[in-house]
Design a protein around this motif. Structure first.
Motif, short mmCIF file in Angstrom:
data_model
loop_
_atom_site.label_atom_id
_atom_site.label_comp_id
_atom_site.label_asym_id
_atom_site.label_seq_id
_atom_site.Cartn_x
_atom_site.Cartn_y
_atom_site.Cartn_z
N SER A 27 1.10 -1.26 0.19
CA SER A 27 -0.09 0.28 0.11
C SER A 27 0.99 0.98 -0.11
N GLY A 28 0.51 1.96 -0.89
CA GLY A 28 0.97 3.54 -0.52
C GLY A 28 1.23 4.30 1.20
N PRO A 29 1.85 5.41 1.37
CA PRO A 29 2.43 5.09 1.89
C PRO A 29 1.22 6.44 2.87
N GLY A 30 0.14 6.71 3.67
CA GLY A 30 0.15 7.20 3.84
C GLY A 30 -0.28 8.72 4.33
#
Lengths: 460, 460
Positions: B47-50
């Motif tokens: 998942s991409g970074p928050g």
């Protein structure tokens, strides 16, 4: 052999500073260059140089001749068409892509390209709330995505076409507000302009599903073969949002391929408060959005998803002997899903952007632009000499001076001639309309306020 | 607002040095990365970074994870497929294109883009000796050029198709050595794979014009509609050169569109001693060559010329209201000639390259690669265990070990597994053949000699 590398190192440092300064001082440039057609070409030699030239002379000509002939898409007051939010970290990714110069024809021809494309498209898919089975691939533009979607739709409806050529009678549906690339794609693929039905839209410029259903039924009765529907999330003229779920229901009822063109507005679905724009999108066969519009990425980078990669592949695969590899059974070869065989390492800049800003940074930017748009909408509504002509869900505000089309056209020309902004126009409900598309990463509330003051003071 | 610009400035300088070092030390990298499918993806988060990440961490992951998963197309010992001669000055052009992020949809949307594209395409046209009336436009790849050529050919033969959709029965001709993009383009446009005739080639893999003529006559007798011929200058398998003038004569006799695919070998025509490869090309309707292959320019940049821009335009123009401008009558709007509406500022890197190296520098590079190719051809000929299987006019040498196909395949795998070079393969006359495509801007005679020594020592 090393002079060009030394020159690169020296000029590279100079240009990094020039680019950083350009980002810092973009406002000092006129958004639209004050030149006439031919204005740059006539300053350049008609023939290329026999001998190589010093790098400094090339850079000087870039600064003195090219830059003054550029329309500054990265200007915080560029409000024409749709915005481009190309950002500094994306430029770093592009530098590296150009230097590595790798090409993901097949997995083996550069594993990093294929895998980083898969990873970044996965991240984006999650942020958008699209289903995990959606397969992602990067094309150059949403127009190219439309051609691929239409060709895949044809493959689903008429698998004989691949072998025998397209038969006449396939019919495609989109709203009367859909982008011209849909029609252009249909022409290219051999569907024919006559077989593109432009379905009427409602008062807010959204496709009317009941008219869609009736058009399909009427074509079926006439012995034609409906095969594809395109719904738009953020139309070009007004950023209207077609009702995706109801459109999907009609497409499903008749077994048609559903393509969603969310080129501009798609990124807004990352926001919980805008998630509704993609309600039903999980039922689409293909879906496109452009990170090079409103996701901080410089052109070109268009994200295409499909839940039927098998059909897309069937439409486009052709493997010549010289591209067979030992990994064909276990790896993705992106050329199988694409008209263009070669592909730049585009995912690298997207990876830089998504990591550098993160989901929070992207959401902050989107919310900022939407707030600017809504405040401008309020200002238009508050001025009795102007009228707003479409709802504002994103950063695009469509308005007109309450006068003739000619007065609006003249107003637009006057404003643009100042060089202080670049607004564009469209026609809605038969009337000339001015568009202000907010979306540059450096745009401030002050920019928008001053543009609106300029419009007001330029009106008759 | 300025943190990302400060970060850009700092990281930009670091990357300029990294890129310069990379160009200087490319040989320290294995050409083919020793990884298996999934090897990069599984090292990256799903998942991409928050939250946004520090730039340094992104750069570190680039160095440690991405680079080791890259196939080094810019390696002086990359000899697979066709070379890419992406050069340092072209990288500078790409940096600037990404920063300006301009888009030449219409002239007004960035005059510099449209005009510099015209100027550089004119310079290149002169160097190639093509007629002045040839109109030039830049596409991403030659595959995209093929689709545009085939669609324009259809427009010439069957103007009704634009409106009504393609009728069946149009037939396209190319040699059995033509690139797969010709067939892929014909499928996309709705011609159908069955209607692509693969004309036999001679002992040197050149299209046989008498077979072409007979195939056309036979199709006419069968009531079909021949509409397009593709001749190749530098085929993908062996770099053979179709007889352009004789092919043009046949095309003219029957009124067919002639497209010339000179994607790889085209630049060689800049040399007086190779000018013969384009003899007759002035009679073509369209012509494509790829500066991103053998003209020092990083991908993507494919140069497309047509002497019938009127027909190309008829096939592709569609002007929505929001893109009408005051200059439409006097300026070129490149979107009228293209499926993709958006277009990056690609000509900028070509302008850097053509100016920096000049015609002399380009000729010196081409001659160097051809000399390397001929010397390798001589070495193959001199070794009784090997045989050369095609003439060498450029930098591509096709050869095989005088043994079984399996032995050749194993030989290729053994050589490539060393990481010291990357050769690819094809099949010619039904036999497995090894290809060595010389064309990187930094390749030396020593590189070629060592690769040949490696091949010899790896043979059974």
């Amino acid at each position: 052999m090393s002079k060009h590398i030394d020159d690169f190192r020296r000029a590279g440092h100079e240009l990094v500073d020039w680019i950083a300064d350009y980002f810092e001082d973009t406002r000092k440039y006129p958004v639209l260059p004050p030149i006439e057609p031919g204005g740059l070409a006539r300053q350049l030699p008609r023939s290329g140089p026999g001998q190589g030239e010093p790098m400094d002379r090339i850079l000087e000509d870039f600064y003195k001749l090219v830059v003054p002939a550029v329309t500054h898409w990265n200007h915080p007051r560029f409000m024409a068409y749709f915005p481009s939010s190309g950002s500094p970290p994306g430029v770093l990714g592009e530098m590296l892509s150009a230097a590595l110069n790798t090409n993901a024809i097949v997995w083996k021809s550069s594993p990093a390209n294929t895998e980083l494309e898969g990873v970044t498209m996965g991240w984006l898919r999650q942020w958008l709330g699209l289903p995990e089975e959606f397969f992602g691939i990067i094309y150059d533009t949403a127009s190219t995505g439309a051609v691929h979607a239409i060709a895949a739709a044809r493959e689903m409806a008429d698998p004989e076409a691949r072998l025998k050529g397209g038969a006449r009678g396939l019919v495609l549906y989109a709203s009367d507000q859909a982008h011209s690339s849909v029609e252009k794609g249909a022409i290219a693929v051999g569907i024919g302009r006559e077989n593109v039905r432009k379905i009427g839209s409602d008062a807010e410029f959204r496709l009317k599903p009941d008219l869609l259903r009736r058009a399909i039924e009427s074509d079926l009765q006439a012995g034609l073969k409906p095969f594809c529907v395109v719904a738009t999330v953020g139309t070009t003229s007004s950023a209207s949002v077609d009702p995706v779920a109801e459109t999907a229901a009609v497409a499903e009822k008749f077994g048609l391929w559903l393509h969603i063109d969310a080129a501009y507005a798609g990124p807004a679905a990352i926001l919980p408060e805008r998630r509704w724009i993609l309600e039903g999108a999980e039922r689409a066969h293909s879906f496109v959005l452009n990170p090079h519009k409103w996701l901080l990425t410089s052109a070109d980078l268009s994200a295409f998803y499909t839940r039927r990669p098998d059909i897309l592949r069937r439409a486009f695969t052709l493997v010549p002997e010289y591209l067979r590899t030992g990994q064909d059974a276990v790896a993705t070869n992106l050329m199988d899903y694409s008209l263009a065989m070669g592909r730049r390492f585009r995912s690298l800049k997207l990876w830089f952007v998504l990591r550098y800003y993160g989901r929070d940074g992207v959401m902050e930017m989107l919310r900022r632009h939407i707030a600017f748009g809504q405040r401008l909408a309020g200002a238009v509504d508050a001025d009795p000499r102007f009228e707003r002509v479409a709802p504002v869900h994103f950063g695009l505000v469509c308005f007109r001076y309450k006068g003739t089309d000619e007065q609006n056209q003249k107003l637009l020309d006057t404003v643009n001639a100042t060089g202080k902004t670049f607004l564009s126009h469209t026609v809605l409900n038969g009337r000339y309309v001015i568009r202000c598309a907010i979306g540059n990463f450096q745009t401030t509330q002050e920019d928008v306020d001053e543009i609106w003051a300029l419009v007001r003071s330029s009106a008759p």
